[in-house]
Enzyme design. Structure first.
Site, PDB file in Angstrom:
ATOM      1  N   SER A 177       0.807  -1.227   0.000  1.00  0.00           N
ATOM      2  CA  SER A 177       0.000   0.000   0.000  1.00  0.00           C
ATOM      3  C   SER A 177       0.833   1.268   0.000  1.00  0.00           C
ATOM      4  CB  SER A 177      -0.968  -0.047   1.176  1.00  0.00           C
ATOM      5  OG  SER A 177      -1.698  -1.242   1.097  1.00  0.00           O
ATOM      6  N   ARG A 192       7.260   6.346  -4.628  1.00  0.00           N
ATOM      7  CA  ARG A 192       7.856   6.935  -3.434  1.00  0.00           C
ATOM      8  C   ARG A 192       7.254   6.257  -2.221  1.00  0.00           C
ATOM      9  NH1 ARG A 192       3.644  10.423  -2.162  1.00  0.00           N
ATOM     10  NH2 ARG A 192       2.406  10.829  -4.015  1.00  0.00           N
ATOM     11  N   ASP A 230      -3.971  -1.814  -0.640  1.00  0.00           N
ATOM     12  CA  ASP A 230      -5.064  -2.150   0.282  1.00  0.00           C
ATOM     13  C   ASP A 230      -6.431  -1.723  -0.242  1.00  0.00           C
ATOM     14  OD1 ASP A 230      -4.381   0.490   0.600  1.00  0.00           O
ATOM     15  OD2 ASP A 230      -4.045   0.398   2.746  1.00  0.00           O
TER      16      ASP A 230
HETATM   17 MG    MG Z   1      -3.594  -1.609   6.173  1.00  0.00          MG
END
Ligand code: MG
Ligand code: ADP
Length: 498
Positions: A177, A192, A230
């Site tokens: 994520s 990044r 996510d």
């Molecule tokens: Mg999470």
């Protein structure tokens, strides 16, 4: 006046001011201190204001940025990343699949056994570990080795029934994520780091390659079949149980959103049009910013002193990593300028990020008549004791201001996505929109969650709001990644399996 005389005069004035300050400080009676403290709170509250009209402006700015980000690479602060997920789970997925969820403070490894059309999720098991802070700023190999090692242990401990037939590799969905420029369903380069991670040698690398190399080093036989984040995992997991899920929002350490877009509405997509006609877009909305956002001096200072100044501004106003820290900064100013906690500034209050959002939410939601929880948290975390009830109420108020602003801004973001997809107006056929929600902030901070959901209702209006529902997709991101590994399995046509 000569130069020397000017200098002397300046020094003289400075001395007078200095003496005056001491006198004022000594004379600043408690009523004066209290008034100053109240003024600081009031100013903070005003600067954090989110009247409905402002939220509509923010939602509109969000839709404008969504269009710009879909039009061209780098067209907007919103990356609007193409996920390569063009078919969400149908419920027919079958077999044993794995997921690895890395996205903040904790990471999880999961195994899911899918039973096909009628079977649903037959079995699921997970293990969780936290990421040692040293690894968050170390080397790429160190981080990925650590993760691969945990996965190796997880697999080593599993029962025989989960073993794959000979010649068949285990398959994994990797929930990663952070902003990734995806190049296919199972490859993508890290753009990044965010959320306190800062590992230079991973940036620009394909994270699937990094993980695969580490798995090899740790002797784990596993193929990475899908790379998601996510939000996409949550969208996929949500869709598995609810056919009407078309938006997913994460509110945890950071924040992000993903949604189902018409492929034709993505000018920068040059691939063949997917059969479904749809593509999941990872907005990376944490990086949204707009002149309409209510930003205070505290937010500005927090941003400047952060690991990623100028970036993730929306995230810094709304997500769990920062809410407690914003409150700490206001309290520090009150201690310094209004002697709110006595003549001395409590030393602990000067430590960045010492007040974490779970502690903030515990104080905010303290229902005891004497605000015992607030008292306890101030004592245990900040070493501030003997606060009056009146002062503890002020602390609760600060938490309320910061959380309300965050929740209402997140709601405005959701309203922006609903507008972009035409889901803000009820459809003839009574089409429903389910928003899959996940993340520790959403899950545990009840006041925040209630405020967010109410504000979406307020923005949508009464007639439409019944068509929008929120669904807490508990750990949907991990299961979703496993589901996407299943739908992108190498062995899809292999009838000999399972
Ligand atoms: Mg999470
Ligand atoms: P991550 O975002 O790191 O993947 P989670 O979704 O579990 O992990 O979210 C964790 C975050 O949620 C924490 O960093 C914290 O900011 C927030 N959080 C966890 N528990 C609470 C709580 N009780 N109250 C408010 N916020 C919480």
């Amino acid at each position: 006046m000569g130069k020397v005389a000017v200098a002397a005069a300046v020094i003289g004035t400075a001395a007078v001011v200095g003496v005056a300050a001491v006198v004022v400080r000594q004379r600043m009676k408690s009523s004066g201190r209290w008034a100053r403290a109240v003024a600081i709170v009031k100013e903070f509250e005003e600067k954090c204001g989110t009247p409905e009209a402002k939220l509509v402006q923010i939602a509109d700015a969000m839709t404008v940025e969504m269009h710009a980000g879909l039009a061209s690479e780098g067209g907007s602060k919103l990356k609007m990343l193409i996920s390569y997920v063009d078919n969400l789970p149908t419920g027919e997925e079958e077999g044993v699949f794995y997921a690895l969820d890395l996205g903040g403070t904790n990471f999880r490894v999961l195994r899911v056994q899918l039973g096909g059309k009628e079977g649903g999720i037959v079995h699921q098991e997970f293990a969780e570990a936290s990421i040692p802070p040293a690894l968050m700023c170390g080397t790429s190999d160190a981080l990925f080795d650590y993760i691969a090692e945990k996965l190796a242990n997880f697999v080593a401990e599993e029962e025989q029934i989960f073993h794959q037939p000979p010649g068949k590799q285990r398959e994994l969905g990797f929930t990663f994520s952070f902003p990734v420029m995806q190049t296919s369903i199972n490859s993508g380069t890290l753009m990044r780091w965010t959320k306190g991670f800062s590992i230079d040698d991973t940036v620009g690398q394909d994270v699937v390659v990094e993980l695969t190399k580490a798995l090899k080093r740790k002797g784990v036989e596993m193929r990475v079949a899908a790379l998601v984040n996510d939000t996409i995992g949550t969208l996929a997991g949500g869709r598995y149980t609810h056919n009407d899920v078309s938006i997913a929002v994460i509110l945890g350490t950071g924040t992000n959103a993903a949604y189902v877009e018409r492929a034709q509405a993505i000018p920068k997509w040059h691939g063949p049009l997917p059969k479904s006609g749809e593509m999941v877009i990872n907005m990376e909305w944490g990086n949204f910013r707009s002149s309409h956002l209510p930003i205070t001096d505290y937010d500005h200072a927090l941003d400047v002193e952060s690991l990623n100044p100028g970036e993730q501004i929306f995230e810094k106003l709304t997500s769990g990593m920062y809410l407690g820290e914003i409150v700490r900064r206001v309290l520090l100013r009150m201690a310094e300028e209004a002697f709110f906690f006595g003549d001395e500034v409590p030393p602990k209050l000067k430590i960045p990020f010492i007040l974490r959002t779970p502690e903030m939410s515990a104080m905010h939601q303290d229902t005891s008549s004497d605000l015992r929880v607030v008292d306890e948290k101030l004592k245990n975390i900040l070493e501030i004791s003997n606060t009056s009830l009146k002062k503890r109420r002020v602390v609760v108020e600060l938490c309320n201001i910061a959380a309300t602003r965050g929740a209402r801004l997140a709601a405005a973001g959701i309203f922006g996505v609903l507008k972009k997809t035409g889901r803000d107006i009820p459809k003839e056929g009574g089409e429903k929109t389910v928003i899959a929600m996940d993340g520790g902030l959403y899950e545990h901070y009840t006041e925040y969650r209630k405020c967010l959901e109410n504000t979406v209702g307020e923005l949508i209006g009464d007639e439409s709001s019944s068509a929008i529902t929120f669904e807490h997709s508990n750990d949907g991101s991990g299961i979703g990644a496993a589901l996407l590994a299943a739908s992108h399995s190498l062995y899809l046509d292999d009838t000999s399996s399972s």
